[in-house]
Motif scaffolding. Structure first.
Motif, PDB file in Angstrom:
ATOM      1  N   HIS A 300       0.817  -1.207   0.000  1.00  0.00           N
ATOM      2  CA  HIS A 300       0.000   0.000   0.000  1.00  0.00           C
ATOM      3  C   HIS A 300       0.858   1.267   0.000  1.00  0.00           C
ATOM      4  N   GLN A 301       0.493   2.224  -0.876  1.00  0.00           N
ATOM      5  CA  GLN A 301       1.185   3.514  -0.922  1.00  0.00           C
ATOM      6  C   GLN A 301       0.477   4.459   0.037  1.00  0.00           C
ATOM      7  N   SER A 302       1.193   4.868   1.071  1.00  0.00           N
ATOM      8  CA  SER A 302       0.532   5.660   2.100  1.00  0.00           C
ATOM      9  C   SER A 302       0.696   7.151   1.862  1.00  0.00           C
ATOM     10  N   SER A 303      -0.387   7.900   2.147  1.00  0.00           N
ATOM     11  CA  SER A 303      -0.280   9.358   2.070  1.00  0.00           C
ATOM     12  C   SER A 303      -0.295   9.957   3.472  1.00  0.00           C
ATOM     13  N   ALA A 304      -0.384   9.084   4.482  1.00  0.00           N
ATOM     14  CA  ALA A 304      -0.457   9.589   5.859  1.00  0.00           C
ATOM     15  C   ALA A 304       0.909  10.134   6.287  1.00  0.00           C
ATOM     16  N   ARG A 305       0.870  11.110   7.176  1.00  0.00           N
ATOM     17  CA  ARG A 305       2.114  11.691   7.697  1.00  0.00           C
ATOM     18  C   ARG A 305       2.931  10.640   8.449  1.00  0.00           C
ATOM     19  N   ASN A 306       2.207   9.737   9.078  1.00  0.00           N
ATOM     20  CA  ASN A 306       2.886   8.713   9.867  1.00  0.00           C
ATOM     21  C   ASN A 306       2.577   7.349   9.294  1.00  0.00           C
ATOM     22  N   SER A 307       3.606   6.654   8.915  1.00  0.00           N
ATOM     23  CA  SER A 307       3.420   5.344   8.304  1.00  0.00           C
ATOM     24  C   SER A 307       4.567   4.444   8.771  1.00  0.00           C
ATOM     25  N   PHE A 308       4.216   3.368   9.428  1.00  0.00           N
ATOM     26  CA  PHE A 308       5.247   2.479   9.982  1.00  0.00           C
ATOM     27  C   PHE A 308       5.021   1.057   9.502  1.00  0.00           C
ATOM     28  N   GLN A 309       6.102   0.454   9.100  1.00  0.00           N
ATOM     29  CA  GLN A 309       5.979  -0.950   8.717  1.00  0.00           C
ATOM     30  C   GLN A 309       6.248  -1.819   9.942  1.00  0.00           C
ATOM     31  N   GLY A 310       5.466  -2.870  10.076  1.00  0.00           N
ATOM     32  CA  GLY A 310       5.663  -3.735  11.236  1.00  0.00           C
ATOM     33  C   GLY A 310       5.113  -5.119  10.989  1.00  0.00           C
ATOM     34  N   MET A 311       5.051  -5.859  12.070  1.00  0.00           N
ATOM     35  CA  MET A 311       4.620  -7.252  11.996  1.00  0.00           C
ATOM     36  C   MET A 311       3.491  -7.448  13.016  1.00  0.00           C
ATOM     37  N   VAL A 312       2.451  -8.125  12.593  1.00  0.00           N
ATOM     38  CA  VAL A 312       1.348  -8.360  13.533  1.00  0.00           C
ATOM     39  C   VAL A 312       1.846  -9.241  14.674  1.00  0.00           C
ATOM     40  N   ALA A 313       1.686  -8.749  15.900  1.00  0.00           N
ATOM     41  CA  ALA A 313       2.162  -9.503  17.062  1.00  0.00           C
ATOM     42  C   ALA A 313       1.021 -10.195  17.792  1.00  0.00           C
ATOM     43  N   ASN A 314      -0.184  -9.683  17.598  1.00  0.00           N
ATOM     44  CA  ASN A 314      -1.325 -10.312  18.264  1.00  0.00           C
ATOM     45  C   ASN A 314      -2.632  -9.787  17.658  1.00  0.00           C
ATOM     46  N   VAL A 315      -3.644 -10.637  17.590  1.00  0.00           N
ATOM     47  CA  VAL A 315      -4.970 -10.218  17.135  1.00  0.00           C
ATOM     48  C   VAL A 315      -5.983 -10.751  18.137  1.00  0.00           C
ATOM     49  N   ALA A 316      -6.771  -9.871  18.697  1.00  0.00           N
ATOM     50  CA  ALA A 316      -7.823 -10.309  19.626  1.00  0.00           C
ATOM     51  C   ALA A 316      -9.137  -9.713  19.154  1.00  0.00           C
ATOM     52  N   SER A 317     -10.106 -10.582  18.900  1.00  0.00           N
ATOM     53  CA  SER A 317     -11.387 -10.084  18.400  1.00  0.00           C
ATOM     54  C   SER A 317     -12.439 -10.179  19.478  1.00  0.00           C
ATOM     55  N   SER A 318     -13.242  -9.107  19.552  1.00  0.00           N
ATOM     56  CA  SER A 318     -14.422  -9.201  20.417  1.00  0.00           C
ATOM     57  C   SER A 318     -15.526  -8.437  19.715  1.00  0.00           C
ATOM     58  N   GLY A 319     -16.638  -9.104  19.500  1.00  0.00           N
ATOM     59  CA  GLY A 319     -17.748  -8.500  18.757  1.00  0.00           C
ATOM     60  C   GLY A 319     -17.295  -8.130  17.356  1.00  0.00           C
ATOM     61  N   ALA A 334      -3.883  -1.152  17.174  1.00  0.00           N
ATOM     62  CA  ALA A 334      -4.898  -0.622  16.256  1.00  0.00           C
ATOM     63  C   ALA A 334      -6.207  -1.351  16.497  1.00  0.00           C
ATOM     64  N   LEU A 335      -7.296  -0.602  16.350  1.00  0.00           N
ATOM     65  CA  LEU A 335      -8.610  -1.212  16.456  1.00  0.00           C
ATOM     66  C   LEU A 335      -9.230  -1.168  15.075  1.00  0.00           C
ATOM     67  N   VAL A 336      -9.481  -2.320  14.511  1.00  0.00           N
ATOM     68  CA  VAL A 336     -10.046  -2.359  13.160  1.00  0.00           C
ATOM     69  C   VAL A 336     -11.308  -3.225  13.184  1.00  0.00           C
ATOM     70  N   THR A 337     -12.141  -3.056  12.168  1.00  0.00           N
ATOM     71  CA  THR A 337     -13.336  -3.898  12.145  1.00  0.00           C
ATOM     72  C   THR A 337     -12.897  -5.327  11.819  1.00  0.00           C
ATOM     73  N   ARG A 338     -13.699  -6.241  12.298  1.00  0.00           N
ATOM     74  CA  ARG A 338     -13.385  -7.646  12.065  1.00  0.00           C
ATOM     75  C   ARG A 338     -13.384  -7.961  10.579  1.00  0.00           C
ATOM     76  N   VAL A 339     -14.285  -7.264   9.867  1.00  0.00           N
ATOM     77  CA  VAL A 339     -14.373  -7.462   8.415  1.00  0.00           C
ATOM     78  C   VAL A 339     -13.048  -7.090   7.760  1.00  0.00           C
ATOM     79  N   SER A 340     -12.502  -5.912   8.131  1.00  0.00           N
ATOM     80  CA  SER A 340     -11.242  -5.539   7.475  1.00  0.00           C
ATOM     81  C   SER A 340     -10.094  -6.408   7.977  1.00  0.00           C
ATOM     82  N   ALA A 341     -10.176  -6.873   9.237  1.00  0.00           N
ATOM     83  CA  ALA A 341      -9.136  -7.798   9.723  1.00  0.00           C
ATOM     84  C   ALA A 341      -9.133  -9.064   8.873  1.00  0.00           C
ATOM     85  N   ASP A 342     -10.347  -9.539   8.535  1.00  0.00           N
ATOM     86  CA  ASP A 342     -10.450 -10.746   7.708  1.00  0.00           C
ATOM     87  C   ASP A 342      -9.947 -10.477   6.292  1.00  0.00           C
TER      88      ASP A 342
END
Ligand code: ATP
Ligand code: MG
Length: 370
Positions: A300-319, A334-342
């Motif tokens: 993804h080409q980011s236009s945000a002022r802050n953009s960091f590359q990293g590695m997912v360390a944990n995913v916890a879903s609730s609702g 980060a808090l993302v919708t489950r749909v976008s996580a999927d």
């Protein structure tokens, strides 16, 4: 009279139980008709503040002004003031009798005639949507019903000030939402001044005109919800209001109100940009709400002022939401919708890009922390 706009004024309130000081120099003014939420962690002193406002407890020091007049230590005037306040306790207690009798009892104590009582009780039970339940044994009610009866019992006395202690704690979400709706209606229709203690920040945000954050007996911040939630004054408040990313930084540059903050703990040369006037050299925390961080594939080409590359360390879903911890050399949540996580196929070890805007970063000076 200018005082008439303030229903309750508290100045320099301090309270101790034995040698323990549980409230420290609390000052607060609550306007007539205002809905004020007192939020804070357990043991912070919320209930104690309510008990003092209800005049159940006399503070160790400090002054309380009720409707423009100082509250006396005792006597008839104090009693008269108390009659204008109702307090709904966290766990309401009922007499071993009917719902009707429990709601009517305050009016009986006041010597009202039985036909007046009957009209008032029935109309208030309608408001709390419990008409038809007047004959039920109050001790057999469900949690949500009991809280509504407690509300009816308080409201039937037409208080000018309503104190609510954790009005929806211990309730299921549906019953809680019903109580919240009732509180909102009462505030809208009766202009009752309300002060509620709550752990639930979203409740404070939703119902209150203003929020006060109480931490370890100190009122550390008061303001409208946006101010408290987006611009917490200290690290403690930031943590309590859900700013899960609190990153130690030092400002290394500031150009036209855009500060560049170097992350203090972590690899060299990682910078966060923030809209802030803090000058070069300031030691700060950069705070970002997890819902303001978006995750994207590394392509993804980011236009945000802050953009960091990293590695997912944990995913916890609730609702419908997933809370994702990303290791960018420093942790970001980060808090993302489950749909976008999927859609992103988020799982441990997946490389991702975490983006956030410079406007999403709230800077707090480290020196003013406590
Ligand atoms: N009657 C009492 N005697 C001694 N200590 C007390 C008494 N009532 C409260 N405390 C203490 O005072 C502090 C503040 O208590 P308070 O009940 O006001 O907190 P709170 O913010 O309402 O907490 P919670 O969110 O758990 O209801 C706590 O440490 C509590 O243990
Ligand atoms: Mg309490």
């Amino acid at each position: 009279m200018s005082q008439s706009s303030s229903m309750i004024g508290i100045t320099g309130l301090t309270h101790s139980y034995g040698t323990r000081e549980v409230l420290k120099d609390v000052s607060l003014s609550i306007a007539r008709g205002e809905v004020f939420a007192l939020i804070g962690p357990t043991g912070a002193g919320k209930t104690t503040v309510l008990r003092i406002i209800d005049l159940l407890e006399t503070p160790t020091s400090g002054e309380i002004i009720f409707d423009g007049r100082p509250v006396p230590q005792s006597g008839r005037q104090r009693l008269e003031m108390r009659r204008r306040i109702s307090f709904i306790h966290q766990k309401p207690q009922f007499f071993d009798s009917s719902v009707y009798d429990n709601v009517a009892c305050g009016l009986r104590w006041r010597g009202e005639k039985e036909d007046v009582i009957s009209n008032k009780v029935r109309s208030i039970l309608e408001i709390v949507e419990l008409n038809g339940c007047d004959g039920r044994d109050a001790r057999t009610l469900s949690g949500g019903e009991a809280q509504r009866v407690a509300l009816a019992r308080a409201l039937v006395l037409e208080p000018e000030v309503l104190l609510l202690d954790e009005p929806t704690a211990n309730l299921d979400p549906v019953s809680g939402a019903k109580i919240e709706r009732l509180i909102q209606n009462i505030a809208g229709q009766h202009r009752t001044t309300m002060i509620m203690a709550t752990h639930d920040m979203s409740q404070g945000q939703q119902l209150a005109d203003r929020i006060g954050v109480l931490i370890e007996g100190r009122l550390v911040q008061t303001g409208d919800a946006t101010c408290v939630f987006r611009s917490p004054r200290s690290e403690e408040v930031a943590g309590f209001v859900g700013m899960e990313n609190i990153i130690e930084c030092i400002i290394v540059a500031n150009k036209d109100g855009i500060a560049t903050a170097a992350i203090a703990r972590g690899p060299e040369a990682l910078m966060i940009e923030a809209v802030s006037d803090h000058p070069k050299g300031k030691e700060v925390y950069a705070c970002i709400r997890p819902e303001d961080i978006t995750l994207a594939p590394v392509t993804h080409q980011s236009s945000a002022r802050n953009s960091f590359q990293g590695m997912v360390a944990n995913v916890a879903s609730s609702g419908p939401l997933s809370r994702v911890e990303v290791d960018c050399g420093f942790p970001l949540i980060a808090l993302v919708t489950r749909v976008s996580a999927d859609e992103l196929g988020l799982e441990m070890g997946l490389p991702v890009v975490a983006d956030f805007k410079a406007t999403a970063v709230h800077i707090i000076e480290r020196s003013t922390d406590r």
